[in-house]
Design an enzyme around this catalytic site. Sequence first.
Site, mmCIF file in Angstrom:
data_model
loop_
_atom_site.group_PDB
_atom_site.id
_atom_site.type_symbol
_atom_site.label_atom_id
_atom_site.label_comp_id
_atom_site.label_asym_id
_atom_site.label_seq_id
_atom_site.Cartn_x
_atom_site.Cartn_y
_atom_site.Cartn_z
ATOM 1 N N LEU A 1 -4.170 -2.362 4.244
ATOM 2 C CA LEU A 1 -4.721 -3.014 5.418
ATOM 3 C C LEU A 1 -4.990 -2.132 6.584
ATOM 4 O O LEU A 1 -6.077 -2.508 7.548
ATOM 5 C CB LEU A 1 -3.868 -4.187 6.026
ATOM 6 C CG LEU A 1 -3.473 -5.197 4.841
ATOM 7 C CD1 LEU A 1 -2.332 -6.088 5.189
ATOM 8 C CD2 LEU A 1 -4.598 -5.876 4.639
ATOM 9 N N THR B 1 -8.982 -8.746 -3.964
ATOM 10 C CA THR B 1 -9.339 -7.645 -3.984
ATOM 11 C C THR B 1 -8.807 -6.451 -3.055
ATOM 12 O O THR B 1 -8.978 -5.267 -3.371
ATOM 13 C CB THR B 1 -10.952 -7.492 -3.724
ATOM 14 O OG1 THR B 1 -11.040 -8.054 -2.474
ATOM 15 C CG2 THR B 1 -11.718 -8.191 -4.810
ATOM 16 N N VAL C 1 2.303 -10.875 2.394
ATOM 17 C CA VAL C 1 1.359 -11.593 1.321
ATOM 18 C C VAL C 1 0.797 -10.638 0.298
ATOM 19 O O VAL C 1 0.865 -9.535 0.358
ATOM 20 C CB VAL C 1 0.403 -12.488 2.079
ATOM 21 C CG1 VAL C 1 0.811 -13.621 2.589
ATOM 22 C CG2 VAL C 1 -0.161 -11.854 3.322
ATOM 23 N N ALA D 1 0.829 -1.261 -0.016
ATOM 24 C CA ALA D 1 0.018 -0.236 -0.095
ATOM 25 C C ALA D 1 0.753 1.239 0.015
ATOM 26 O O ALA D 1 0.622 2.201 -0.737
ATOM 27 C CB ALA D 1 -0.808 -0.069 1.111
ATOM 28 N N LYS E 1 -2.481 -14.429 -14.687
ATOM 29 C CA LYS E 1 -3.899 -15.343 -13.992
ATOM 30 C C LYS E 1 -4.992 -14.934 -14.927
ATOM 31 O O LYS E 1 -5.403 -13.775 -15.451
ATOM 32 C CB LYS E 1 -3.932 -14.641 -12.806
ATOM 33 C CG LYS E 1 -5.195 -14.969 -12.196
ATOM 34 C CD LYS E 1 -5.519 -14.270 -10.715
ATOM 35 C CE LYS E 1 -6.854 -14.283 -9.927
ATOM 36 N NZ LYS E 1 -6.948 -13.458 -8.962
HETATM 37 C C1 LIG Z 1 -3.476 -14.035 4.260
HETATM 38 C C2 LIG Z 1 -3.609 -12.758 3.370
HETATM 39 C C3 LIG Z 1 -3.554 -13.075 2.033
HETATM 40 C C4 LIG Z 1 -3.796 -11.957 1.103
HETATM 41 N N1 LIG Z 1 -3.692 -12.307 -0.161
HETATM 42 C C5 LIG Z 1 -3.804 -10.997 -1.270
HETATM 43 C C6 LIG Z 1 -4.121 -11.120 -2.616
HETATM 44 O O1 LIG Z 1 -3.705 -12.572 -3.013
HETATM 45 N N2 LIG Z 1 -4.353 -10.386 -3.242
HETATM 46 C C7 LIG Z 1 -4.491 -9.079 -2.629
HETATM 47 O O2 LIG Z 1 -4.821 -8.195 -3.401
HETATM 48 N N3 LIG Z 1 -4.400 -8.882 -1.488
HETATM 49 C C8 LIG Z 1 -3.922 -9.885 -0.746
HETATM 50 N N4 LIG Z 1 -3.813 -9.733 0.656
HETATM 51 C C9 LIG Z 1 -3.845 -8.103 1.011
HETATM 52 C C10 LIG Z 1 -2.454 -7.613 0.672
HETATM 53 O O3 LIG Z 1 -1.399 -8.379 1.422
HETATM 54 C C11 LIG Z 1 -2.486 -6.237 1.368
HETATM 55 O O4 LIG Z 1 -3.329 -5.481 0.558
HETATM 56 C C12 LIG Z 1 -1.045 -5.673 0.979
HETATM 57 O O5 LIG Z 1 -0.124 -6.237 1.355
HETATM 58 C C13 LIG Z 1 -0.967 -4.156 1.673
HETATM 59 O O6 LIG Z 1 -0.515 -4.304 2.842
HETATM 60 P P1 LIG Z 1 -0.073 -2.889 3.629
HETATM 61 O O7 LIG Z 1 0.891 -2.195 2.863
HETATM 62 O O8 LIG Z 1 -1.292 -2.285 3.753
HETATM 63 O O9 LIG Z 1 0.475 -3.316 5.023
HETATM 64 P P2 LIG Z 1 1.791 -3.973 5.245
HETATM 65 O O10 LIG Z 1 2.409 -4.879 4.306
HETATM 66 O O11 LIG Z 1 1.695 -4.800 6.813
HETATM 67 O O12 LIG Z 1 3.050 -2.730 5.644
HETATM 68 C C14 LIG Z 1 2.702 -2.060 6.633
HETATM 69 C C15 LIG Z 1 3.905 -1.180 6.854
HETATM 70 O O13 LIG Z 1 3.720 -0.048 7.749
HETATM 71 C C16 LIG Z 1 5.075 -0.226 8.695
HETATM 72 N N5 LIG Z 1 4.787 0.138 9.710
HETATM 73 C C17 LIG Z 1 3.879 -0.151 10.816
HETATM 74 N N6 LIG Z 1 4.021 0.338 11.892
HETATM 75 C C18 LIG Z 1 5.136 1.240 11.992
HETATM 76 C C19 LIG Z 1 5.475 2.089 12.879
HETATM 77 N N7 LIG Z 1 5.268 2.234 14.169
HETATM 78 N N8 LIG Z 1 6.550 2.744 12.363
HETATM 79 C C20 LIG Z 1 6.930 2.647 10.878
HETATM 80 N N9 LIG Z 1 6.551 1.916 10.023
HETATM 81 C C21 LIG Z 1 5.535 1.188 10.436
HETATM 82 C C22 LIG Z 1 5.704 -1.445 8.379
HETATM 83 O O14 LIG Z 1 7.035 -1.315 8.434
HETATM 84 C C23 LIG Z 1 5.263 -1.983 6.732
HETATM 85 O O15 LIG Z 1 6.047 -1.144 5.997
HETATM 86 C C24 LIG Z 1 -3.615 -10.642 1.669
HETATM 87 C C25 LIG Z 1 -3.764 -10.212 2.903
HETATM 88 C C26 LIG Z 1 -3.564 -11.421 3.952
HETATM 89 C C27 LIG Z 1 -3.384 -11.168 5.187
#
Ligand SMILES: Cc1cc2nc3c(=O)[nH]c(=O)nc-3n(C[C@H](O)[C@H](O)[C@H](O)COP(=O)(O)OP(=O)(O)OC[C@H]3O[C@@H](n4cnc5c(N)ncnc54)[C@H](O)[C@@H]3O)c2cc1C
Length: 508
Positions: free
Chosen positions: A343, A354, A57, A25, A88
């Site tokens: 997330l 999605t 993931v 994200a 895909k």
């Molecule tokens: C089991 C599972 C399967 C999935 N499969 C799919 C899929 O097939 N297709 C799909 O579209 N989506 C999928 N997703 C969702 C997808 O993984 C997420 O939408 C995507 O990875 C985005 O994650 P994110 O960047 O929001 O969070 P994260 O990857 O958790 O990143 C969070 C970031 O915030 C930083 N952070 C947090 N707290 C602090 C702090 N205090 N100080 C500094 N930095 C901090 C961390 O270091 C990290 O860089 C899946 C999710 C899960 C749980």
Amino acid sequence: MCPWEGIALESQRIRSILIVGGGTAGWMTAAALSRVLGQDYCQITLVESDTIGTVGVGEATIPQLGTFNRMLGIDENEFVRRTKGSFKLGIEFVDWGQVGERYFHPFGNFGLDMEGVSFHAYWMRMAKAGIFPDIEEFSLMARAAASNRFMRPVNAGNSPLSNITYAFHFDAGLYALYLRELAEANGVRRVEGKITNVERDGNGGHIRQVRLENGEALEADLFIDCSGFRGLLIGETLGVPYRDWSAHLPCNRAVTAPSERGNALPSYTRSTARKAGWQWRIPLQHRTGNGLVYCSDYMSDDEATQTLLDNLETPALGDPRLIRFTTGHRERFWEANCVSIGLASGFMEPLESTSIWMIQTGIARLLSNFPDRSFASVDRDRYNRLMVEESEYIRDFLVLHYKATRRDDTPFWNYCRTMPVPDRLAEKIRVFENSGRCFRENDELFNDTSWFAVMVGQGLQARRYDPVADLLSFEETRARLAHIRSAVLASEQHMPDQAQFIQEHCAA
Ligand SMILES: Cc1cc2nc3c(=O)[nH]c(=O)nc-3n(C[C@H](O)[C@H](O)[C@H](O)COP(=O)(O)OP(=O)(O)OC[C@H]3O[C@@H](n4cnc5c(N)ncnc54)[C@H](O)[C@@H]3O)c2cc1C
């Protein structure tokens, strides 16, 4: 007098953006904002913590990601090569309607609409007469996936080869790295460090700055919370409540384990229903992604891990990892001067891939409702309404997979089969059961083909076919469907094996 006289249009411009989080994200947001806003509009900074890491993931996508990558100027072959990805064509669902059954949810459409009437209506009329009962013979994506084939669409007139629709599987960590390169080249500043404190000003509770463990303070006008499940800004700091959808989407944990790449390279994701959830298989060039999504009320972590390991098709490449989540979303995606993306804003579980789409649409909508420092509530309210609507439409589609099952072999499936569902979904199911009709409502993500594929695939029964399918005579309908079917089957033969296609165009 000029109507603009006296209004200092520039003075309220956002001068700095802080993106908190460097997962998919965070880096998608950084790459897109820096690409669109350019280097002079404002300073964009991204802070991420190596010690916290990312969820790691998120490897399967839907076709819309291609649009996002094109907007960033990414060459598609380069993208697949860099992320060790694959193509895909849809998702195969195994054991969902009933143990022993399977179906395919393809991208693109089934057949062709004719005389203003949907193909689905004609197909159902024929299928009810026992003719062409296999709807997958009318989707090139479904057929090609069944034999691990892939190619991009070509200019071939009316042939199904002109309409090949596809998405990607990729290594999420490699995608984030790739986007980071693009974002940094566009002037995004990356800061490594752990945020330990978030400070708000007294005026409306806007976030003023975050402070890192080493004492450094990072100020900004606009904050984007991409901090993952914990929602460091949107939840922990601003206190926006989480709307919990566990009653409709009961899975709340996943255990993941990569395994070796298989001999074949399937051009689809597989989702296999298990005792209390489902297992994914995502083929990449260098490994296979696997995970079991389950509900902890019905399955222990140990049992889930064992079930996953017992069902891997290739040797595991590392220890299983456990991830906890709650399905749902923030009541407001955007609060004060903070927009949550990824997330941090919610998670509906990965069944139809999605989440990355929710990131993409969150970024697009932020750009089209981009604030200035007055943070007009009208922009925020509109953004929040659109994001909630988007989530609810997707939720309904996901819930359909669980609800429309005939499985009664475990307590989990008994719960899903008998649970109450949101009103709009209940209506969609009733409409289908009455006449086999499916509709895409407003701008919802999933079109009528997707709804039809899952409703038919899960074994929902329509009492009658759509009466407008009588527009063509029975024989004319049969002849036209036979023609479409043979065009699909011939096109399938024209497509190469995906491993061969990747070798030629985008091997890592
Ligand atoms: C089991 C599972 C399967 C999935 N499969 C799919 C899929 O097939 N297709 C799909 O579209 N989506 C999928 N997703 C969702 C997808 O993984 C997420 O939408 C995507 O990875 C985005 O994650 P994110 O960047 O929001 O969070 P994260 O990857 O958790 O990143 C969070 C970031 O915030 C930083 N952070 C947090 N707290 C602090 C702090 N205090 N100080 C500094 N930095 C901090 C961390 O270091 C990290 O860089 C899946 C999710 C899960 C749980």
